[in-house]
Scaffold this active site. Structure first.
Site, short mmCIF file in Angstrom:
data_model
loop_
_atom_site.label_atom_id
_atom_site.label_comp_id
_atom_site.label_asym_id
_atom_site.label_seq_id
_atom_site.Cartn_x
_atom_site.Cartn_y
_atom_site.Cartn_z
N ASP A 140 -5.09 8.04 7.43
CA ASP A 140 -6.32 7.24 7.50
C ASP A 140 -7.51 8.16 7.74
O ASP A 140 -7.70 8.67 8.85
CB ASP A 140 -6.23 6.22 8.64
CG ASP A 140 -5.35 5.04 8.28
OD1 ASP A 140 -5.59 4.40 7.25
OD2 ASP A 140 -4.40 4.76 9.05
N ASP B 157 -2.08 -2.96 4.67
CA ASP B 157 -2.39 -2.13 5.83
C ASP B 157 -3.21 -2.93 6.82
O ASP B 157 -4.29 -3.41 6.50
CB ASP B 157 -3.16 -0.88 5.38
CG ASP B 157 -3.50 0.06 6.52
OD1 ASP B 157 -3.08 -0.20 7.66
OD2 ASP B 157 -4.18 1.06 6.26
#
Length: 217
Positions: A35, A175
C-alpha cells in the site's frame, strides 16, 4: 477455486519485517500487497520503493503494489524496478489512464485499475481489456483496520457480470475490512483476490489460522 490471498504489509510489524513475511509465506499467502500512500491522494503516509525492494529480497512471492498517490506516472518505473509484479493505479484523478496503463504494461508488469467506494464501477469498463485485475476498494483508501462498506458488493457483482459478458480474463481484487465473513461475501459476489492486513497480521488467532480461514472459504 480458492481465492488468492494478498497480505497487506501495512499492518505488519516493520521492526520484524522479514519474520512477518516468512510467517505469512509459511501460512500460505499467495502475494504480498504494497500500500503506497503519499498523504495527498489519500490520508496517511506509508513507504516507498525501498521497502518494496526489501520485500522482493526477502520473498519470492509476487508483489502486488497499489499506488494511492497523486502522480503515479512519476513513480511507476521506480516501483517496477523495485520488484513489483503487479502495479495498480486509480481511475480517480487520472485523465490519461490509458497512457498510464500502457506504461505499466510496457515495463513487463501486470497493470491493475482501482476504483474507490464512491466511484461508479462503470468508469473502469473502457480499460478492462488493458488490465489483469480490477481492485475494488471496500473501504476508503488510506488506513488499515476500517470497517467493510457493504454497498461495494453491488459493484463487485456488476463488474463480475461485465467481465463474464465480454469473455475477459480479468480478476477482481477487494481491499478493505476483509475478514472471514466479509471475504466470503465478496467471493460470492465474484471476487478472486482478497487483500487482508489487519486480519492477517493483527489477529489474535495468529497469522497461520487467519490465512487458513481465508483460503478455506
Amino acid at each position: 477455486m480458492e481465492p488468492i490471498v494478498s497480505a497487506s504489509i501495512l499492518n505488519c510489524d516493520f521492526g520484524n519485517l522479514e519474520s512477518e513475511l516468512k510467517k505469512a509465506e509459511r501460512a500460505g499467502v499467495d502475494w504480498f500487497h504494497m500500500d503506497i500512500i503519499d498523504g495527498h491522494f489519500a490520508p496517511n503516509l506509508s513507504f516507498g520503493p525501498g521497502i518494496v525492494s526489501l520485500c522482493d529480497e526477502i520473498s519470492d512471492l509476487p508483489l502486488d503494489t497499489h499506488l494511492m498517490i497523486s502522480n503515479p506516472d512519476d513513480f511507476i518505473e521506480a516501483f517496477a524496478n523495485a520488484g513489483s509484479d503487479f502495479i495498480s493505479v486509480h481511475i480517480e484523478g487520472n485523465p490519461n489512464i490509458h497512457r498510464t496503463l500502457q506504461f505499466i504494461n510496457s515495463m513487463g508488469k501486470r497493470a491493475g485499475i482501482v476504483v474507490n467506494p464512491g466511484t461508479p464501477v462503470e468508469t473502469v469498463y473502457d480499460v478492462l481489456h488493458m488490465v489483469s485485475h480490477v481492485l475494488v476498494m471496500t473501504v476508503n483508501p488510506g488506513f488499515g483496520g476500517q470497517k467493510f462498506i457493504p454497498e461495494t458488493l453491488i459493484k463487485i457483482e456488476k463488474l463480475s457480470a461485465e467481465i463474464k459478458d465480454r469473455g475477459l480474463d480479468v480478476k477482481i481484487e477487494v481491499d478493505g475490512g476483509i475478514n472471514r465473513e466479509t471475504a466470503k461475501k465478496t467471493v460470492n459476489s465474484g471476487a478472486n483476490i482478497l487483500v487482508a492486513g489487519t486480519y492477517i497480521f493483527s489477529n489474535k488467532i495468529g497469522i497461520k489460522e487467519a490465512v487458513r480461514s481465508l483460503k478455506g472459504l
